[in-house]
Design a protein around this motif. Structure first.
Motif: not given
Length: 100
Positions: A9-35
């Protein structure tokens, strides 16, 4: 089994949430690049709401996935013997690879 469940449970949840954070960081960077591009600003209104719903979706999806994993595991491993289950999985994978 309870310790194993908690560990998975802990390992799976950690991996999923970490990948989600990386996805949101990439969305944020694309927002800055293409705004500055016309029309892109409209897509990013309420971006905090989008980010939070993405995180909630990741969390709910991880919980559902973990429960499906354990339900499947209980169905195919009625004896609750992990060694024999892993041996059967390894043999099935070996047979599958050798079939090519």
């Amino acid at each position: 089994m309870p310790y194993l469940y908690l560990k998975v449970f802990i390992i799976t949840l950690s991996i999923v949430m970490t990948l989600g954070v990386f996805w949101e960081i990439s969305e944020f960077i694309s927002d800055l690049m293409f705004r500055g591009y016309p029309g892109y600003r409209l897509a990013q209104e309420d971006s905090l709401f989008d980010t939070m719903t993405d995180f909630i979706g990741n969390f709910i999806g991880a919980i559902i996935g973990i429960n499906l994993f354990w339900a499947t595991l209980k169905k195919i491993n009625k004896t609750r013997d992990m060694d024999s289950l892993l041996e059967r999985i390894g043999k099935a994978l070996e047979d599958y690879v050798n079939s090519f």
